[in-house]
Design an enzyme around this catalytic site. Sequence first.
Site, mmCIF file in Angstrom:
data_model
loop_
_atom_site.group_PDB
_atom_site.id
_atom_site.type_symbol
_atom_site.label_atom_id
_atom_site.label_comp_id
_atom_site.label_asym_id
_atom_site.label_seq_id
_atom_site.Cartn_x
_atom_site.Cartn_y
_atom_site.Cartn_z
ATOM 1 N N HIS A 132 0.868 -1.186 0.000
ATOM 2 C CA HIS A 132 0.000 0.000 0.000
ATOM 3 C C HIS A 132 0.909 1.242 0.000
ATOM 4 C CE1 HIS A 132 -3.388 2.475 0.354
ATOM 5 N NE2 HIS A 132 -3.788 2.238 1.584
ATOM 6 N N ARG A 288 -3.175 11.935 2.857
ATOM 7 C CA ARG A 288 -3.352 11.139 1.641
ATOM 8 C C ARG A 288 -3.603 12.077 0.467
ATOM 9 N NH1 ARG A 288 -4.966 5.850 1.939
ATOM 10 N NH2 ARG A 288 -4.577 5.936 -0.318
HETATM 11 N N1 NVA Z 1 -4.526 -3.887 5.523
HETATM 12 C C1 NVA Z 1 -5.759 -3.205 5.228
HETATM 13 C C2 NVA Z 1 -5.507 -1.794 4.820
HETATM 14 C C3 NVA Z 1 -6.735 -0.986 4.534
HETATM 15 C C4 NVA Z 1 -6.424 0.412 4.090
HETATM 16 C C5 NVA Z 1 -6.497 -3.976 4.135
HETATM 17 O O1 NVA Z 1 -5.839 -4.466 3.200
HETATM 18 O O2 NVA Z 1 -7.713 -4.106 4.229
HETATM 19 N N1 CP Z 2 -6.130 3.868 4.464
HETATM 20 C C1 CP Z 2 -6.874 3.612 3.364
HETATM 21 O O1 CP Z 2 -6.361 3.230 2.312
HETATM 22 O O2 CP Z 2 -8.201 3.832 3.539
HETATM 23 P P1 CP Z 2 -9.380 3.422 2.544
HETATM 24 O O3 CP Z 2 -9.453 1.918 2.536
HETATM 25 O O4 CP Z 2 -10.603 4.061 3.153
HETATM 26 O O5 CP Z 2 -9.075 3.955 1.182
#
Ligand code: NVA
Ligand code: CP
Length: 303
Positions: A132, A288
Amino acid sequence: MSQTRHFLTLKDLSPAELQQVLHRGIELKAMQKSGVVYEPLIHKTLAMIFEKSSTRTRLSFEIGMTQLGGHALFLSPNDTQIGRGEPIEDSARVISSMADAIMIRTYEHDMVKSLAQYSSVPVINALTNDYHPCQLLADMQTFHEHRGSIQGKTVLWVGDGYNMCNSYINAAAQYDFKLRISCPEGYEPIAAMMEQHKDRVEIIRNPLEAAKGVDLIVTDVWYSMGHEEEMRKRLRDFADYQVDQEIMEQANPDALFMHCLPAHRGEEVSAEVMDGPQSVVWDEAENRLHAQKALLEFLLVKR
Ligand code: NVA
Ligand code: CP
């Protein structure tokens, strides 16, 4: 195919380029807050493919494109041919023939690599099972705003060694800090990444021990998108890994707490820490927007 730059992981930009984006994010934030109109992306379109849910990522990319004078287009698999099995290579060719950049949130990281391979415009990874990186742009900007450079500092990751944790390993290398990871057995990050960065990344199972003297503590949900069916097992496996006040007290007195959100108070973080004075989660979420505007400018504007 071409020399198009993509952002699939933090390793796609050099450390110097990441610093440039970080400082530009801070500048763009100040400009936006003082009402400066800056629209270098006029008539440019970002195609956003979301195969998983999102609040922050969708808001920040869509609003960011609008603020930069461009436009963002939300594409869901339910309403496009991607969801009906059109090959990603074909979708990449078609979407990139019209849009100026593509953002994708999906499951398999290899799918994003294929998309980038066949796209003639920049592809941005907005979360896969493995990484991410956009969140890390915001986290690094947030740390810098509150405490200055993260270079040489020590960061503790508590919890699941999943996409966010893997991106913290990349961040440790690219922004030059030490990373401790406190995760239950069976929830380690990608082994090859641990091996590649063993000079600066280590696993310390006990979070109370791992937190000693760190400058930043970060956590994430215990059951990520796609792991919902394992929720009950994970609640048991992670029970000793809640970031609470006792863990925060082991860290340096000026240590910060971050969480990419959404958060579950009472699971991976106590309400006391989440809503406490060391938590910078709201700045982190807002950043963000600013950090990704800097990324979009970096990828799309000739300077
Ligand atoms: N580790 C989490 C991050 C969400 C922003 C997911 O993949 O759902
Ligand atoms: N932290 C993040 O990516 O949040 P969302 O899943 O809401 O986009």
